[in-house]
Motif scaffolding. Sequence first.
Motif, PDB file in Angstrom:
ATOM      1  N   MET A  29     -79.758   0.062 -14.324  1.00 43.84           N
ATOM      2  CA  MET A  29     -78.695   0.983 -14.323  1.00 43.84           C
ATOM      3  C   MET A  29     -79.451   2.287 -13.948  1.00 43.84           C
ATOM      4  O   MET A  29     -80.470   2.766 -14.460  1.00 43.84           O
ATOM      5  CB  MET A  29     -78.491   0.964 -15.703  1.00 43.84           C
ATOM      6  CG  MET A  29     -77.109   0.245 -15.945  1.00 43.84           C
ATOM      7  SD  MET A  29     -76.761   0.523 -17.574  1.00 43.84           S
ATOM      8  CE  MET A  29     -75.418  -0.658 -17.674  1.00 43.84           C
ATOM      9  N   LEU A  30     -78.647   3.109 -13.203  1.00 41.54           N
ATOM     10  CA  LEU A  30     -79.400   4.487 -12.965  1.00 41.54           C
ATOM     11  C   LEU A  30     -78.817   5.388 -13.813  1.00 41.54           C
ATOM     12  O   LEU A  30     -79.711   6.086 -14.545  1.00 41.54           O
ATOM     13  CB  LEU A  30     -78.828   4.823 -11.437  1.00 41.54           C
ATOM     14  CG  LEU A  30     -79.257   4.230 -10.425  1.00 41.54           C
ATOM     15  CD1 LEU A  30     -78.612   4.590  -9.021  1.00 41.54           C
ATOM     16  CD2 LEU A  30     -80.853   4.040 -10.206  1.00 41.54           C
ATOM     17  N   LEU A  31     -77.757   5.473 -14.321  1.00 46.03           N
ATOM     18  CA  LEU A  31     -77.216   6.317 -15.417  1.00 46.03           C
ATOM     19  C   LEU A  31     -76.330   5.712 -16.265  1.00 46.03           C
ATOM     20  O   LEU A  31     -75.234   5.617 -16.355  1.00 46.03           O
ATOM     21  CB  LEU A  31     -76.473   7.690 -14.769  1.00 46.03           C
ATOM     22  CG  LEU A  31     -77.197   8.497 -14.020  1.00 46.03           C
ATOM     23  CD1 LEU A  31     -76.003   9.523 -13.198  1.00 46.03           C
ATOM     24  CD2 LEU A  31     -77.980   9.285 -14.761  1.00 46.03           C
ATOM     25  N   PRO A  32     -76.981   5.074 -17.306  1.00 45.84           N
ATOM     26  CA  PRO A  32     -76.601   4.159 -18.200  1.00 45.84           C
ATOM     27  C   PRO A  32     -75.783   5.079 -19.039  1.00 45.84           C
ATOM     28  O   PRO A  32     -76.173   6.320 -19.512  1.00 45.84           O
ATOM     29  CB  PRO A  32     -77.720   3.517 -18.928  1.00 45.84           C
ATOM     30  CG  PRO A  32     -78.831   4.536 -18.969  1.00 45.84           C
ATOM     31  CD  PRO A  32     -78.667   5.097 -17.487  1.00 45.84           C
ATOM     32  N   ASP A  33     -74.668   4.543 -19.946  1.00 48.69           N
ATOM     33  CA  ASP A  33     -73.868   5.362 -20.971  1.00 48.69           C
ATOM     34  C   ASP A  33     -73.938   4.796 -22.337  1.00 48.69           C
ATOM     35  O   ASP A  33     -73.524   5.605 -23.255  1.00 48.69           O
ATOM     36  CB  ASP A  33     -72.055   5.548 -20.385  1.00 48.69           C
ATOM     37  CG  ASP A  33     -71.708   4.231 -20.360  1.00 48.69           C
ATOM     38  OD1 ASP A  33     -72.327   3.105 -20.241  1.00 48.69           O
ATOM     39  OD2 ASP A  33     -70.430   4.437 -20.138  1.00 48.69           O
ATOM     40  N   PRO A  51     -81.549   7.637 -22.801  1.00 51.92           N
ATOM     41  CA  PRO A  51     -81.994   7.945 -21.406  1.00 51.92           C
ATOM     42  C   PRO A  51     -83.178   7.654 -20.894  1.00 51.92           C
ATOM     43  O   PRO A  51     -83.569   7.491 -19.768  1.00 51.92           O
ATOM     44  CB  PRO A  51     -81.630   9.664 -21.342  1.00 51.92           C
ATOM     45  CG  PRO A  51     -80.933   9.923 -22.813  1.00 51.92           C
ATOM     46  CD  PRO A  51     -81.189   8.683 -23.696  1.00 51.92           C
ATOM     47  N   SER A  61     -83.467   4.875 -18.469  1.00 52.05           N
ATOM     48  CA  SER A  61     -82.819   4.869 -17.143  1.00 52.05           C
ATOM     49  C   SER A  61     -83.764   4.773 -16.209  1.00 52.05           C
ATOM     50  O   SER A  61     -84.997   5.278 -16.368  1.00 52.05           O
ATOM     51  CB  SER A  61     -81.892   5.968 -17.242  1.00 52.05           C
ATOM     52  OG  SER A  61     -82.614   7.013 -17.188  1.00 52.05           O
ATOM     53  N   TYR A 104     -83.724   6.768 -13.592  1.00 46.48           N
ATOM     54  CA  TYR A 104     -83.946   8.150 -13.162  1.00 46.48           C
ATOM     55  C   TYR A 104     -85.136   8.761 -14.065  1.00 46.48           C
ATOM     56  O   TYR A 104     -85.819   9.429 -13.496  1.00 46.48           O
ATOM     57  CB  TYR A 104     -82.835   9.210 -13.574  1.00 46.48           C
ATOM     58  CG  TYR A 104     -81.685   9.105 -12.400  1.00 46.48           C
ATOM     59  CD1 TYR A 104     -81.784   8.983 -11.093  1.00 46.48           C
ATOM     60  CD2 TYR A 104     -80.275   9.133 -12.669  1.00 46.48           C
ATOM     61  CE1 TYR A 104     -80.833   8.984 -10.160  1.00 46.48           C
ATOM     62  CE2 TYR A 104     -79.170   9.203 -11.799  1.00 46.48           C
ATOM     63  CZ  TYR A 104     -79.709   8.978 -10.639  1.00 46.48           C
ATOM     64  OH  TYR A 104     -78.680   8.796  -9.560  1.00 46.48           O
ATOM     65  N   TYR A 105     -85.064   8.473 -15.371  1.00 47.53           N
ATOM     66  CA  TYR A 105     -85.997   9.128 -16.202  1.00 47.53           C
ATOM     67  C   TYR A 105     -87.471   8.298 -15.765  1.00 47.53           C
ATOM     68  O   TYR A 105     -88.453   8.904 -15.830  1.00 47.53           O
ATOM     69  CB  TYR A 105     -85.762   8.779 -17.586  1.00 47.53           C
ATOM     70  CG  TYR A 105     -86.964   9.172 -18.577  1.00 47.53           C
ATOM     71  CD1 TYR A 105     -86.981  10.571 -19.145  1.00 47.53           C
ATOM     72  CD2 TYR A 105     -87.711   8.288 -19.017  1.00 47.53           C
ATOM     73  CE1 TYR A 105     -87.910  11.019 -19.827  1.00 47.53           C
ATOM     74  CE2 TYR A 105     -88.792   8.642 -20.248  1.00 47.53           C
ATOM     75  CZ  TYR A 105     -88.856  10.053 -20.497  1.00 47.53           C
ATOM     76  OH  TYR A 105     -89.899  10.284 -21.316  1.00 47.53           O
ATOM     77  N   CYS A 122     -87.888   1.556 -10.077  1.00 45.35           N
ATOM     78  CA  CYS A 122     -88.211   2.837 -10.025  1.00 45.35           C
ATOM     79  C   CYS A 122     -88.930   3.304  -8.583  1.00 45.35           C
ATOM     80  O   CYS A 122     -88.668   4.106  -7.973  1.00 45.35           O
ATOM     81  CB  CYS A 122     -89.333   3.424 -11.041  1.00 45.35           C
ATOM     82  SG  CYS A 122     -88.666   3.375 -12.753  1.00 45.35           S
ATOM     83  N   TRP A 154     -86.247   3.071  -6.215  1.00 43.03           N
ATOM     84  CA  TRP A 154     -85.387   4.306  -6.181  1.00 43.03           C
ATOM     85  C   TRP A 154     -86.357   5.479  -5.357  1.00 43.03           C
ATOM     86  O   TRP A 154     -85.637   6.152  -4.747  1.00 43.03           O
ATOM     87  CB  TRP A 154     -85.181   4.749  -7.662  1.00 43.03           C
ATOM     88  CG  TRP A 154     -84.440   5.997  -7.599  1.00 43.03           C
ATOM     89  CD1 TRP A 154     -84.741   7.070  -8.287  1.00 43.03           C
ATOM     90  CD2 TRP A 154     -83.169   6.274  -7.131  1.00 43.03           C
ATOM     91  NE1 TRP A 154     -83.983   8.186  -8.118  1.00 43.03           N
ATOM     92  CE2 TRP A 154     -82.785   7.664  -7.412  1.00 43.03           C
ATOM     93  CE3 TRP A 154     -82.084   5.566  -6.662  1.00 43.03           C
ATOM     94  CZ2 TRP A 154     -81.769   8.347  -7.287  1.00 43.03           C
ATOM     95  CZ3 TRP A 154     -80.926   6.245  -6.167  1.00 43.03           C
ATOM     96  CH2 TRP A 154     -80.813   7.642  -6.370  1.00 43.03           C
TER      97      TRP A 154
END
Length: 75
Positions: A1-5, A9, A12, A14-15, A53, A56
């Motif tokens: 998941m790139l931007l989980p809701d 955070p 994720s 991204y992080y 990662c 990505w």
Amino acid sequence: MLLPDNIHPELSIYYNGALVFKELQKNNGQSIVQLFTILKNKTDMSFSVFILCLDWLYLIDAAKVNERGNVELCL
């Protein structure tokens, strides 16, 4: 998941990708195993998240694996 809701955070891509990128800025040209070991000790990152990662960072043209098999930044 790139931007989980529905999760924290820090879980994720991204992080965690930013953590991988930061480690490569400190010591560019590390082997995949060395890089994972360092990040595992610092952040308790799983191998599957680590590989996502790297994927990505490769997709956004930020990192690559060179001919010797070391991960390095694309500058």
